[in-house]
Enzyme design. Structure first.
Site, PDB file in Angstrom:
ATOM      1  N   SER A  62      53.517  25.661 114.666  1.00  0.00           N
ATOM      2  CA  SER A  62      52.159  24.943 114.918  1.00  0.00           C
ATOM      3  C   SER A  62      51.054  25.809 114.407  1.00  0.00           C
ATOM      4  O   SER A  62      49.998  25.443 114.628  1.00  0.00           O
ATOM      5  CB  SER A  62      52.236  24.800 116.389  1.00  0.00           C
ATOM      6  OG  SER A  62      52.769  23.757 116.577  1.00  0.00           O
ATOM      7  N   PHE A 120      63.958  15.809 119.624  1.00  0.00           N
ATOM      8  CA  PHE A 120      64.719  17.060 119.832  1.00  0.00           C
ATOM      9  C   PHE A 120      64.920  16.791 121.236  1.00  0.00           C
ATOM     10  O   PHE A 120      65.397  17.990 121.670  1.00  0.00           O
ATOM     11  CB  PHE A 120      63.707  17.916 119.424  1.00  0.00           C
ATOM     12  CG  PHE A 120      63.469  18.064 118.006  1.00  0.00           C
ATOM     13  CD1 PHE A 120      62.221  18.233 117.566  1.00  0.00           C
ATOM     14  CD2 PHE A 120      64.683  17.997 116.941  1.00  0.00           C
ATOM     15  CE1 PHE A 120      61.893  17.942 116.265  1.00  0.00           C
ATOM     16  CE2 PHE A 120      64.004  17.881 115.602  1.00  0.00           C
ATOM     17  CZ  PHE A 120      63.111  18.093 115.282  1.00  0.00           C
ATOM     18  N   ALA A 121      65.307  15.683 121.917  1.00  0.00           N
ATOM     19  CA  ALA A 121      65.945  15.696 123.279  1.00  0.00           C
ATOM     20  C   ALA A 121      67.046  16.419 123.459  1.00  0.00           C
ATOM     21  O   ALA A 121      67.380  17.352 124.264  1.00  0.00           O
ATOM     22  CB  ALA A 121      65.974  14.281 123.706  1.00  0.00           C
ATOM     23  N   SER A 160      50.288  17.184 121.697  1.00  0.00           N
ATOM     24  CA  SER A 160      51.066  16.174 120.826  1.00  0.00           C
ATOM     25  C   SER A 160      51.135  16.533 119.221  1.00  0.00           C
ATOM     26  O   SER A 160      49.979  16.410 118.833  1.00  0.00           O
ATOM     27  CB  SER A 160      50.709  14.631 121.131  1.00  0.00           C
ATOM     28  OG  SER A 160      51.384  13.893 120.328  1.00  0.00           O
ATOM     29  N   ASN A 161      52.259  16.732 118.833  1.00  0.00           N
ATOM     30  CA  ASN A 161      52.428  16.965 117.284  1.00  0.00           C
ATOM     31  C   ASN A 161      51.905  15.537 116.514  1.00  0.00           C
ATOM     32  O   ASN A 161      51.229  15.873 115.573  1.00  0.00           O
ATOM     33  CB  ASN A 161      53.658  17.197 117.011  1.00  0.00           C
ATOM     34  CG  ASN A 161      54.251  18.345 117.100  1.00  0.00           C
ATOM     35  OD1 ASN A 161      53.878  19.643 116.904  1.00  0.00           O
ATOM     36  ND2 ASN A 161      55.385  18.556 118.356  1.00  0.00           N
ATOM     37  N   ARG A 287      44.229  28.124 119.833  1.00  0.00           N
ATOM     38  CA  ARG A 287      44.231  28.648 121.386  1.00  0.00           C
ATOM     39  C   ARG A 287      43.250  29.823 121.736  1.00  0.00           C
ATOM     40  O   ARG A 287      43.092  30.591 120.712  1.00  0.00           O
ATOM     41  CB  ARG A 287      45.790  28.877 121.608  1.00  0.00           C
ATOM     42  CG  ARG A 287      46.683  27.760 121.285  1.00  0.00           C
ATOM     43  CD  ARG A 287      48.007  28.080 121.985  1.00  0.00           C
ATOM     44  NE  ARG A 287      49.076  27.252 121.707  1.00  0.00           N
ATOM     45  CZ  ARG A 287      49.173  26.132 122.376  1.00  0.00           C
ATOM     46  NH1 ARG A 287      48.475  25.877 123.570  1.00  0.00           N
ATOM     47  NH2 ARG A 287      50.329  25.240 122.200  1.00  0.00           N
ATOM     48  N   GLY A 302      53.584  29.374 117.583  1.00  0.00           N
ATOM     49  CA  GLY A 302      54.270  28.365 116.743  1.00  0.00           C
ATOM     50  C   GLY A 302      55.859  28.251 117.321  1.00  0.00           C
ATOM     51  O   GLY A 302      56.467  29.504 117.548  1.00  0.00           O
ATOM     52  N   SER A 328      65.044  30.430 118.419  1.00  0.00           N
ATOM     53  CA  SER A 328      64.201  29.234 119.258  1.00  0.00           C
ATOM     54  C   SER A 328      65.047  28.771 120.126  1.00  0.00           C
ATOM     55  O   SER A 328      66.128  28.919 120.421  1.00  0.00           O
ATOM     56  CB  SER A 328      63.481  28.319 118.058  1.00  0.00           C
ATOM     57  OG  SER A 328      64.406  27.731 117.657  1.00  0.00           O
TER      58      SER A 328
HETATM   59  C1  LIG Z   1      54.643  24.444 121.224  1.00  0.00           C
HETATM   60  C2  LIG Z   1      54.349  24.857 119.667  1.00  0.00           C
HETATM   61  N1  LIG Z   1      54.550  23.916 119.126  1.00  0.00           N
HETATM   62  C3  LIG Z   1      55.046  23.825 117.675  1.00  0.00           C
HETATM   63  O1  LIG Z   1      54.938  24.995 117.136  1.00  0.00           O
HETATM   64  C4  LIG Z   1      55.654  22.705 117.088  1.00  0.00           C
HETATM   65  C5  LIG Z   1      55.549  22.465 115.651  1.00  0.00           C
HETATM   66  N2  LIG Z   1      56.856  22.502 117.698  1.00  0.00           N
HETATM   67  C6  LIG Z   1      57.598  21.779 118.367  1.00  0.00           C
HETATM   68  O2  LIG Z   1      56.819  20.738 118.824  1.00  0.00           O
HETATM   69  C7  LIG Z   1      59.034  22.199 119.050  1.00  0.00           C
HETATM   70  C8  LIG Z   1      59.842  21.164 118.021  1.00  0.00           C
HETATM   71  C9  LIG Z   1      61.363  21.347 119.017  1.00  0.00           C
HETATM   72  C10 LIG Z   1      61.673  23.052 118.499  1.00  0.00           C
HETATM   73  C11 LIG Z   1      63.227  23.156 119.194  1.00  0.00           C
HETATM   74  N3  LIG Z   1      63.319  22.672 120.553  1.00  0.00           N
HETATM   75  C12 LIG Z   1      64.069  21.752 120.973  1.00  0.00           C
HETATM   76  O3  LIG Z   1      64.758  21.360 120.243  1.00  0.00           O
HETATM   77  C13 LIG Z   1      63.900  21.510 122.432  1.00  0.00           C
HETATM   78  N4  LIG Z   1      64.977  20.354 122.810  1.00  0.00           N
HETATM   79  C14 LIG Z   1      63.325  24.939 118.951  1.00  0.00           C
HETATM   80  O4  LIG Z   1      63.005  25.267 120.071  1.00  0.00           O
HETATM   81  O5  LIG Z   1      63.617  25.112 118.104  1.00  0.00           O
HETATM   82  C15 LIG Z   1      53.040  25.247 119.921  1.00  0.00           C
HETATM   83  O6  LIG Z   1      52.021  24.667 119.671  1.00  0.00           O
HETATM   84  O7  LIG Z   1      52.702  26.416 120.173  1.00  0.00           O
END
Ligand SMILES: C[C@@H](NC(=O)[C@@H](C)NC(=O)CCCC[C@H](NC(=O)C[NH3+])C(=O)[O-])C(=O)O
Length: 351
Positions: A62, A120-121, A160-161, A287, A302, A328
């Site tokens: 992110s 990704f549930a 939300s992405n 942020r 991210g 991760s």
């Molecule tokens: C929160 C973070 N958001 C991001 O970076 C965006 C791009 N990533 C996500 O929404 C997480 C996707 C799943 C990752 C997976 N998790 C799962 O699959 C959980 N069931 C993993 O941890 O690799 C931000 O903004 O800092």
């Protein structure tokens, strides 16, 4: 400057903690008036055992949202759109609610459902089902619109992405070019970010890179090498590739006004609290964390399969930190990695 010296032993301890909690390796690079500090612990790749290094590329997740926000705000500064325009004015009929504006997207206040919650549930099956898939941005929006809005547009922060997928669609519509061209022409080339790439939908991280390791939901199962993926599920919300040197250059240049005019930068820095303790805030694709020593830092986190990233700067750009761990789906690793911020920016804890 009022900045305390960085507590490099504290940074190293946080990185070691992240490896004790399950990351094969972790690293941090600090750029500041005292010069550059590079710290790396553990392994770049769990199979080869190659040592971790800060001089390598990885998926930044992110942190991509800050790149996307900068490009869209540049376009707004050029008069191509207004921050309070309804999205549907520029992408007719896309969203079910004309009240959703560009500002709502960039501040996570649109209410658009985050399709990754479904995708990704189940962490590893979900990842394997999309690892090689190529989505159009429209397909990702359609996934989001399969569920109702989570909040009334503009009423509350709801990460939300989907917001940054729509922002990517707006960039393509307003420029008539691809996202890759927009990032390259507007940020990567002007700042000489030689380690920063938007290769979607190609799956390889160019050149010397870190391997990512996805932690299964079930305890005790081996890590999954998640380095190779299209990241098409993320695109303008999370598919950028970069390095600590480049991210430190990027966040510093941003706060020093190299990328945006003052009106757009001020809009980006207009923050709303995202937690009850009033220490975490979100502006527009950016942020702000209020640290224990009274300092606030700006940047983004991210999370993408195999990689946790923190990329933050002091508000004046004087000191910048990028920290990364190559595992991760492991909350304690992410929290431990976050400990690099206090050490790097607040320095030694008072005895
Ligand atoms: C929160 C973070 N958001 C991001 O970076 C965006 C791009 N990533 C996500 O929404 C997480 C996707 C799943 C990752 C997976 N998790 C799962 O699959 C959980 N069931 C993993 O941890 O690799 C931000 O903004 O800092």
């Amino acid at each position: 400057s009022g900045l305390a010296e960085p507590d490099l032993e504290g940074v190293r301890a946080a990185l070691l903690r992240a490896t004790e909690l399950g990351a094969p390796g972790a690293m941090a690079r600090i750029d500041g008036p005292e010069g550059v500090s590079r710290l790396a612990v553990g392994e770049r790749d769990a199979d080869t055992g190659l040592p971790m290094t800060t001089r390598a590329r990885f998926r930044v997740g992110s942190v991509t949202k800050t790149f996307t926000s900068v490009v869209l705000l540049q376009l707004i500064g050029e008069g191509a759109a207004g921050l309070d325009d309804p999205v549907n004015r520029h992408l007719p009929g896309l969203l079910p609610d004309d009240r959703i504006t560009l500002r709502h997207l960039l501040s996570h206040r649109s209410g658009l459902w985050d399709y990754t919650n479904d995708m990704f549930a189940r962490t590893v099956p979900g990842f394997e089902s999309v690892r090689d898939r190529v989505f159009s941005l429209q397909e990702l929006v359609d996934l989001s619109l399969s569920r109702p809005l989570t909040v009334e547009p503009g009423s509350a922060y709801a990460y939300s992405n989907s917001n940054f997928v729509v922002a990517g669609m707006l960039i393509e519509r307003l420029t008539g070019a691809s996202l890759a061209d927009a990032y390259r022409e507007r940020i990567i080339q002007p700042l000489d970010l030689d380690d920063t790439f938007y290769v979607h939908p190609r799956t390889r991280i160019p050149g010397t890179h870190i391997s990512g390791h996805l932690t299964p939901d079930e305890a005790g199962l081996p890590l999954v090498d998640s380095t190779r993926q299209t990241a098409s599920w993320a695109q303008s919300a999370g598919a950028m590739i970069s390095s600590p040197a480049d991210l430190n250059r990027f966040v510093g240049a941003l706060t020093e006004g190299e990328l945006l005019g003052t009106e757009q930068l001020d809009a980006m820095l207009t923050m709303t609290p995202t937690d009850a303790t009033n220490t975490r805030f979100y502006g527009l694709g950016l942020r702000r964390y209020a640290l224990s020593c009274g300092l606030s830092v700006l940047g983004h986190t991210g999370t993408v399969q195999g990689f946790y990233t923190y990329a933050f700067t002091t508000e004046d750009g004087e000191r910048r930190l990028t920290a990364m761990a190559n595992a991760s789906n492991n909350g304690p690793v992410n929290t431990a990695l976050g400990g690099t911020l206090e050490a790097a920016f607040c320095g030694e804890r008072p005895a």
